[in-house]
Design an enzyme around this catalytic site. Structure first.
Site, short mmCIF file in Angstrom:
data_model
loop_
_atom_site.label_atom_id
_atom_site.label_comp_id
_atom_site.label_asym_id
_atom_site.label_seq_id
_atom_site.Cartn_x
_atom_site.Cartn_y
_atom_site.Cartn_z
N SER A 113 -1.71 4.00 -1.62
CA SER A 113 -2.55 3.95 -0.44
C SER A 113 -2.29 2.64 0.31
CB SER A 113 -4.03 4.11 -0.84
OG SER A 113 -4.83 4.32 0.30
N GLU A 204 2.61 10.01 2.68
CA GLU A 204 1.41 10.78 2.32
C GLU A 204 0.25 10.23 3.15
OE1 GLU A 204 -1.55 9.73 0.57
OE2 GLU A 204 -0.92 7.64 0.59
N HIS A 265 -3.56 11.36 -2.38
CA HIS A 265 -4.96 11.05 -2.65
C HIS A 265 -5.72 12.16 -3.39
CE1 HIS A 265 -4.22 7.76 0.15
NE2 HIS A 265 -5.38 7.25 -0.21
#
Length: 293
Positions: A113, A204, A265
């Protein structure tokens, strides 16, 4: 300061009793989730130090405190440094790390992330291969199959082999970089933007509206990223369907595209080496990403 790629630095296989530390470079972590994550990693036989964190607005301390913590940990003989959580804040550390960190030795830096900014930074600056994998706070929300693969990679030196859906056929080899889409785009135009030439790019994202994804992908396109990379790999884009985002990528990149990798995630967040030589095959008969330890 030069950010030309240094010689690749290989990290060791971890062993029972290997010692590492949890660090908090971004948002404030949940103490209970950290405790559960650390307890789980100890079942692997790992020894883990957890540094106390402070709070500054939505961050785990002032920028100087978070940067100094990471720089200090890099000077200690740890085998791995595992991010507590992502969120936001890693970008703010880069100018401070430029001054505080002069060299690194082989050590696993682990997270994803927002932390993907640091994964790419340490590879680009030092040639250090890093690991895109669940943060400590999300380990108890991660699937058992993901954790089994992660353990095999870190403690047994296994290769990474992932399959996906072919969006455009082709074959490519190169060093894999990337991570979270918003985080990567935030590096464009700065001296910390990675060199995309000949790379395999992984992306992502989570909870971004389709028009916002369109904007981010378009920004990468206008920056010339899709003309430089050799292949594109897409993980989970939580909050939108693959059929919604598929045209956005097909419009901007003509090379091989492998989508639907179990990375992102969700509960399936398989590990990826950032900075490792990788092979991408996207064909009707066979499709995979292979990364050798």
């Amino acid at each position: 300061m030069s950010f030309g790629l240094k010689e690749k630095m290989d990290n060791p296989v971890l062993f029972r009793g290997a010692r590492g530390a949890v660090f908090s470079p971004a948002s404030v972590p949940d103490k209970e989730k950290i405790s559960k994550g650390v307890a789980f990693l100890k079942t692997w036989g790992l020894e883990i130090d957890v540094n106390p964190f402070k709070k500054c607005r939505y961050l785990a301390g002032r920028d100087e405190e978070r940067a100094f913590e990471l720089a200090s940990l890099l000077e200690k003989p740890y085998s791995f440094l595992w991010a507590s959580r992502g969120g936001y804040g890693s970008l703010r550390l880069l100018p401070l790390l430029d001054e505080l960190v002069e060299r690194v030795r082989p050590v696993w830096i682990i997270g994803f992330s927002d932390v993907s900014i640091l994964l790419n930074y340490f590879f680009t600056r030092f040639g250090l291969v890093t690991l895109h994998a669940p943060v400590v706070a999300s380990l108890f929300e991660t699937s058992l199959c993901t954790l089994a693969v992660l353990k095999n990679v870190l403690l047994r030196g296994k290769n990474i082999f992932l399959t996906g859906e072919v969006w455009r056929e082709g074959e490519a080899q190169g060093i894999l970089i990337g991570g979270n889409l918003v985080s990567l785009v935030s590096l464009l135009g700065s001296r910390w933007a990675p060199d995309f030439s000949g790379k395999l790019l992984f992306l992502e994202e989570v909870n971004e509206d389709l028009y916002r994804l369109d904007r981010l992908i378009t920004q990468l396109y206008h920056a010339g990223v899709f003309k430089k990379i050799s292949g594109l790999l897409l993980g989970e884009f939580k909050g939108v369907s693959y059929q919604e985002i598929k045209p956005l990528f097909l419009e901007v990149f003509n090379g091989p595209i492998l989508a639907g990798l179990p990375v992102g995630h969700g509960i399936k967040n398989y590990p990826l080496f950032i900075g490792a030589s990788s092979s991408l095959l996207a064909s009707s008969g066979q499709s995979f990403l292979l990364q050798k330890f």
